[in-house]
Every structure is written in C-alpha cells, then in structure tokens.
Design an enzyme around this catalytic site. Structure first.
Site, PDB file in Angstrom:
ATOM      1  N   GLY A  14     -15.229  -6.112 -12.229  1.00 13.53           N
ATOM      2  CA  GLY A  14     -14.734  -5.297 -13.336  1.00 13.53           C
ATOM      3  C   GLY A  14     -13.584  -5.898 -14.127  1.00 13.53           C
ATOM      4  N   GLU A  34       0.834  -1.210   0.000  1.00 20.21           N
ATOM      5  CA  GLU A  34       0.000   0.000   0.000  1.00 20.21           C
ATOM      6  C   GLU A  34       0.864   1.253   0.000  1.00 20.21           C
ATOM      7  OE1 GLU A  34      -2.910  -0.331  -0.816  1.00 20.21           O
ATOM      8  OE2 GLU A  34      -3.119  -2.475  -0.390  1.00 20.21           O
TER       9      GLU A  34
HETATM   10 ZN   LIG Z   1      -2.498  -2.748  -4.942  1.00 22.54          ZN
END
Ligand SMILES: [Zn+2]
Length: 711
Positions: free
Chosen positions: A632, A496
């Site tokens: 998606g 992250e």
């Molecule tokens: Zn990622």
C-alpha cells in the site's frame, strides 16, 4: 440494551470486553454470515430512508446519517476485530480456515458501503449545512467523502466500469508481482559443501543454513559439518553478506538478489512488464478521479500538502546525508585497507555490509546478546510506566484477572488519572492487554498495537473507555529466569506503547476521529517513534537497565556504545531511504508510458544524486520493490521519513527545555498529551503539531539525531 443482546451468541455481542474462549472457529462459520446478512439488510434500509429524505428535500442530521453508519461499522469492527485478533495470536488451522472463508464477504460489505451513491449524497448534503457541525464532525465528513471519491463513487456509466475493471486488474497485478518476487526468492539456492565456503559465519547462521539443507533433502546436514544451503530470503541473505569472508560468494549472492524477478539469465519470472502496466493503470485511474497523476491521489489523503513539500524534505535529508555517506564509504575502505584486503581500493556493493559490520565491531564491541540480562521484562515495564507517569501524569497498574484473556501469558493493565501509586484510587481512563512472548506456530511474528474498544459514548450517555491490544514477540521466561530483552526489543515495546498511548489517552468521543482513527498515514507514526527516543534518554534507560540477578546498573561504557551505534552509518541509511522515496514519488508523478524512458532509466537518473555506489548493471531493484507494487505504499514510501521528522522534532521540544529539568519536562509532557495524544484525528495534523510545538515541523532534529549536519 443488555436485555435485548443477552440471547446473542458471544461473537455477535458487539460491545464490551470479548470473551475470547467463546469465539471458536465454529462460531465464526456459524454467525459471521448471519452478521453480514443483517448488516447488509440494515444498510439497504438506511439507504432507502436516506434516499426518500433526499428526494423530499428533508434536511438530514448527523444522528440520522452518521450515527447509524457508525453503529453498523462498529458491529462489524467488534466481531470481525476479535476474529482477526485471535487469528493473529491464537492461530490454528481451523481458525485460519474459518477466517479465510469469511474474509471476502467482509471486504465486499465494506466496498458496498464505501461506494454507495445514496450515502455519498447524504454526506454531501450534511456537509452543506456545515454550520450545525463542530470542527471534528466537519473533518470526519470530509475524510469520508474523500475516501468514497477515491473509491470512484463519483463516477458513472462507462467511466465507472472502466475504473472498477482497472481496480480489479491492479489488485491482480499486485498479487502477481508479490508472488513472482516470492518465487524468484525461493527459486535460487546455493549449496555450500566446503568448510572454507562458510568462513566467518556465526553459529546461528550455520544452524539456519544446515536446517535449510535438511529441509531440502540433505537429511544429515549439521551446522558443524554441512552441507549448508544459502538462499535469498532476508534471514539467510542479510547475515551472509554481513559475515561471509568469501568475497566471491558475497558477489554471487548479491548479484542474484538484486536481479530477482527481472527476467535475467533466462528466468521466466519478469516483473518489468507488470511495473509498466501498474504505473500506466494508476496514471489512468488518477485522471478518471480528476487528478494529474497517482502521486496527487496518494497525497490527497496525507498530511503532506504537495509533491513539492515532500521533495523539499527529501532534498534537505539528501543534502545532509550525501557527504556523510561518502565519508562512511571512505571509512569502510580504510578499514578494509587496515586489514590488507584486496578490495580496499575498489569497494563494491557486496562489500559494504561486511566491512560495516567489521568496523562496527571494532568501534563499539557492542554485543546485543550480552545486554539482555540488564533488560528483564518486569523491570522494563516498570521503567516504561514510570516514564508515562513522569511525562503524562498517569498511573498504570496491573489488574490481571479482571478481564478474560486468550492465553495464560497475557496480562491486563489499567491506566488511571490522579491515582497514588499502589493505592488503586483514581479515575480509570483506559486499559490494555499485553501479550509479550513469541509462540511459534500459533502467533504471528512482529509487534503491533490494535484496537479492542474505541473511546465513544453510549446512547445513554455513559462513556466507553478505550482498550488496546499490545502484542510483542520476545523470548518467554525459562524456569526462574524472566524474559530477558534485547535493546531492540525494548525499543519495539516503547514504539508499540506509543501507538497505544494515542489510542488510550484520546479525549475525542467520536470514534471516527478518536485515537489513531482519522490520523493521516504519514503522521500516524509520530507518537510511536517519539516514545522510541526515550530509550536513549539517560534517566529513562539507566532507571530500568539493571542486571536481573545482582541489580547492577548498566555500565556507562555500554550506554555510550548504544548511543554511538544509533548513528553508525547514519548517512548511508538516510540516503538509501531518500533514494527509495524519491524513486517511488517520481515514478508516480513524472514517468509516462510511451515516453521512451523506462522506469529503470528514471531510477538510474535519480540514483546519480542519491547513491554513493552506483547500482550495478544487473541491479533491478524495482522488480522486487513490493512496498509500492505489491503493497500500500505507492507514492507513500516517503511517509517513513516524514513521520520521523515529526517524532524527532517533538522529542527535541524536551531536549530544548533540558532533559534533567523535571518541572519543564512535566509541563512539556502534559502538553504532548493534551495535543498529539489527545486530539487524534479530530484536527488537521499540522494544527495538532503546531499546538504542541508552537510552529511547523523542522527536519533539524532528525538530521541531528541521525548523526548528520544540516546543509
Ligand atoms: Zn508503528
């Protein structure tokens, strides 16, 4: 600006760091409708203005078209962004309800702006006067025009009506597909009552199964005495296959799992007709938009140039993974045979997890829980920040108290350039919030990076510095014990933070292309996965892994186990992803309704060269492939591997100069910062990669990192 906005309610301020306390459920219900109404009126005004300019032939400028559009979008992003953020990290029934009540209006406004004919024509005209625009502006414009085209803005009359009604039907089919998978998953349970039925299961799983039994009405159920309720959801299913010594039960639960939502055994939940309908509609939508098939539509907005390029990569991975996967299966059979198991000569899919776990334990004895004391959060942060300083020349310092936060555990940090550690001097570049701990009940699970403020320039010329939200879900400190992380959680934090670095170290000042904005879907995981690689770098890992009580370094043997575990069953894991990616791609390019070949027949044909254990008869994996039928990822599942090629190849640039060669590591790190982290979506990702690596990406590093040999 500040005088005119002073009277606005906080939730509509539209700039600066949010004051989270003021964004209450009441404020959402009271002011978001007002915001949407204002934005809607402004959009109408802009459309009228642009419409008459187009009619009279007045040339349009960036500041007359893109700037007002950007300001409209930013006001919505700022306000709705804070609401969505709080909905994820400080959820309450009231906030959830307020959020859900406004969501449709927010989506509808986005659709309206994205399908506006006048705006499309204005953008086209702006693009035609190309000369006045720089490369980033050109790229922003073509991306915007392309996205509007894919939304059907170029269609008219009955074609557009057909397109819109098919879009609507596709959205409904996706929802139904997902719901049927969920219902099929929840609709199957198996109550275990005899002690020998839970033979081999770890205490944490027995706890879970007993808890499930209590929830289903067996109020006396305990982990020790049962009964235990087995289900098909991942937290119960995956560890059961891994640990259960009862082969018959593994087989039973496996068969139930792979046949979910496929109408077998008289179930009403049947996703087969939905799959054919979804694929048929997508094929028709593609033709309306001028493409041969849905794979082409998906690839129009990605880094990969063509289906052939994706297939070529998947074939490189497949060729390297297949023989390795065969050997891995043989190693599992040998392990089963050493244990005198009857199935040694006839391994079935429900045996793979079980013997893989046995072999993993025997080979590495890696106990992930036992590593926690070596990874207290404060030390891991120190290690991460030192790495960023070493690679990118930045300083990160805690400035808690300088910004309002949404919870007392949240910390606030600033990124500086040219600062001496501890002195605080230097030029501020960016800032981020870190919300590290799980809060069951009010915080969404998982980890993510989100944008709080995006780099840009105010009309008065001053800079808006980027600010990121970094959210993790690790265990909180208890008493004097700090938050002790598993190695996996350390990797997640680095991952992250890689997204965060691309957001925060961007030098692009046009927000549409700053940081992660405008970066193609199959390239966006490059910086995040790149950072994960450093968790296995000796200097980085040994620099931060010390026992929190006695300061003892992580034992060398444990480090070697971590390295070995990284590539354990690497061939099977790669082959599995290649199978999914290829099936997804071919279903969206090759499969034709009425051709006589069912989607499942196509999958089985692909399975011949992409699985080492053929799917069993009941295997209807497509009926629960939510990524492509309810999410998606249609014709985009390959993106996982595509981005991994980029991140592994980027890391190999550091391996090539020598991970111990400080001077060249620093130079390479700076170059990574000046290209991948800095340029964001302002340039074609192929050009960005080439600027860093000096050549186009190669799969060699990923194959090597996965423990495989290129063919
Ligand atoms: Zn990622």
């Amino acid at each position: 600006m500040s005088s005119s906005t002073a009277a606005l309610p906080e939730i509509l301020r539209g700039e600066g760091l949010p004051n989270f306390e003021a964004v209450t459920p009441g404020a959402v219900s009271a002011h978001i409708p007002q915001l949407i109404q204002e934005l809607d009126a402004e959009l109408t005004g802009l459309e009228q203005q642009l419409g008459s300019a187009l009619e009279s032939g007045t040339p349009l400028s960036w500041s007359a078209v893109m700037d007002p559009l950007q300001r409209l979008g930013e006001r919505l992003r700022w306000s709705w962004g804070v609401v969505s953020h709080l909905n994820g990290v400080c959820n309450s029934p009231e906030l959830r309800e307020a959020h859900a009540a406004q969501q449709a209006a927010v989506v509808q406004f986005g659709n309206r702006a994205g399908q506006s004919q006048v705006i499309y024509k204005a953008l086209e005209q702006l693009q035609q006067q190309g000369g006045a625009l720089d490369a980033a502006q050109q790229r922003i414009l073509s991306a915007e025009l392309r996205d509007m085209q894919l939304r059907g803005v170029g269609l008219s009359g009955s074609e557009q009506e057909a397109f819109n009604s098919a879009s609507q039907e596709l959205a409904e089919l996706s929802t139904r597909f997902g719901n049927q998978v969920l219902d099929a998953t929840n609709g199957w349970t198996l109550k275990l009552i005899e002690r020998d039925q839970v033979d081999g299961l770890p205490t944490s799983l027995l706890d879970q199964l007993a808890q499930a039994a209590r929830q289903a009405g067996d109020s006396e159920a305990t982990a020790e005495a049962g009964p235990w309720l087995l289900g098909l959801d991942m937290p119960r299913y995956a560890p059961f296959l891994k640990y259960s010594r009862r082969r018959d039960l593994r087989e039973q639960v496996y068969r139930a799992h792979v046949s979910r939502a496929s109408g077998q055994a008289g179930s009403e939940l049947n996703n087969w007709p939905l799959i054919e309908r979804i694929l048929t509609l997508r094929g028709e939508q593609a033709k309306r938009l001028g493409y041969a098939n849905w794979a082409e539509v998906s690839l129009a907005a990605k880094m990969a140039d063509s289906e052939a390029a994706v297939e070529a990569l998947l074939e490189e991975l497949r060729a390297a993974a297949y023989p390795a996967a065969q050997q891995e299966l043989e190693a599992l059979a040998a392990c089963a045979s050493r244990h005198g198991a009857a199935e040694a000569d006839d391994l079935q899919p429900w045996d793979v997890s079980f013997w893989a776990e046995k072999l993993r334990q025997e080979s590495f004895e890696l106990d992930s829980e036992a590593l926690r004391p070596y990874f207290p959060l404060p030390q891991v942060l120190e290690g991460l920040f030192a790495l960023c300083s070493r690679l990118f020349g930045i300083t990160i310092e805690a400035v808690d108290g300088e910004a309002p936060v949404w919870h007392s555990d949240v910390r606030y940090f600033r990124i500086l350039e040219g600062a001496q550690a501890g002195s605080g001097a230097g030029t501020p570049l960016a800032a981020f919030y870190l919300d590290p701990y799980s809060r069951p009940g009010s915080k969404r699970g998982g980890a993510w990076m989100d944008e709080c403020l995006v780099r840009s320039r105010r009309p008065d010329g001053t800079a808006v510095l980027p600010v990121a939200y970094l959210i993790c879900n690790q265990s909180p400190p208890v008493g004097d014990t700090p938050s002790l992380m598993t190695f996996e959680e350390v990797e997640t934090l680095f991952h992250e933070f890689g997204h965060g670095l691309q957001h925060m170290l961007t030098t692009v000042e046009r927000p549409q292309a700053a940081g992660i904005n405008g970066v193609e879907w199959d390239a966006v995981e490059l910086p995040s996965q790149f950072m994960e690689n450093w968790c296995y770098d000796r200097a980085t890992l040994m620099g931060m892994a010390r026992h929190w009580q006695n300061g003892e370094a992580l034992p060398e043997a444990e480090y070697r186990k971590l390295l070995a575990a990284r590539t354990f069953m690497g061939g099977s894991a790669t082959l599995r992803q290649v199978h999914f990616a290829l099936v997804d791609l071919k279903l969206h390019s090759q499969w034709q309704p009425g051709s006589g070949q069912s989607p499942e027949a196509l999958r089985r044909q692909i399975a011949e060269s992409t699985t080492v254990l053929a799917p069993i008869d009941e295997d209807a994996f497509l009926c629960s492939f939510g990524h492509i039928f309810a999410g998606g990822y249609a014709a985009g599942y390959y993106s996982y591997k595509w981005a991994e090629v980029l991140s592994a190849d980027a890391f190999s640039a550091f391996e090539e100069v020598g991970l111990e060669n400080e001077e060249r590591i620093r130079d390479t790190g700076r170059r990574f910062r000046d290209t991948v982290l800095s340029l964001g979506g302002s340039l074609d990702p192929k050009q960005v990669f080439e600027a860093f690596r000096g050549r186009q990406p190669s799969s060699e590093a990923l194959i090597r990192h996965s423990g495989l040999v290129a063919v």
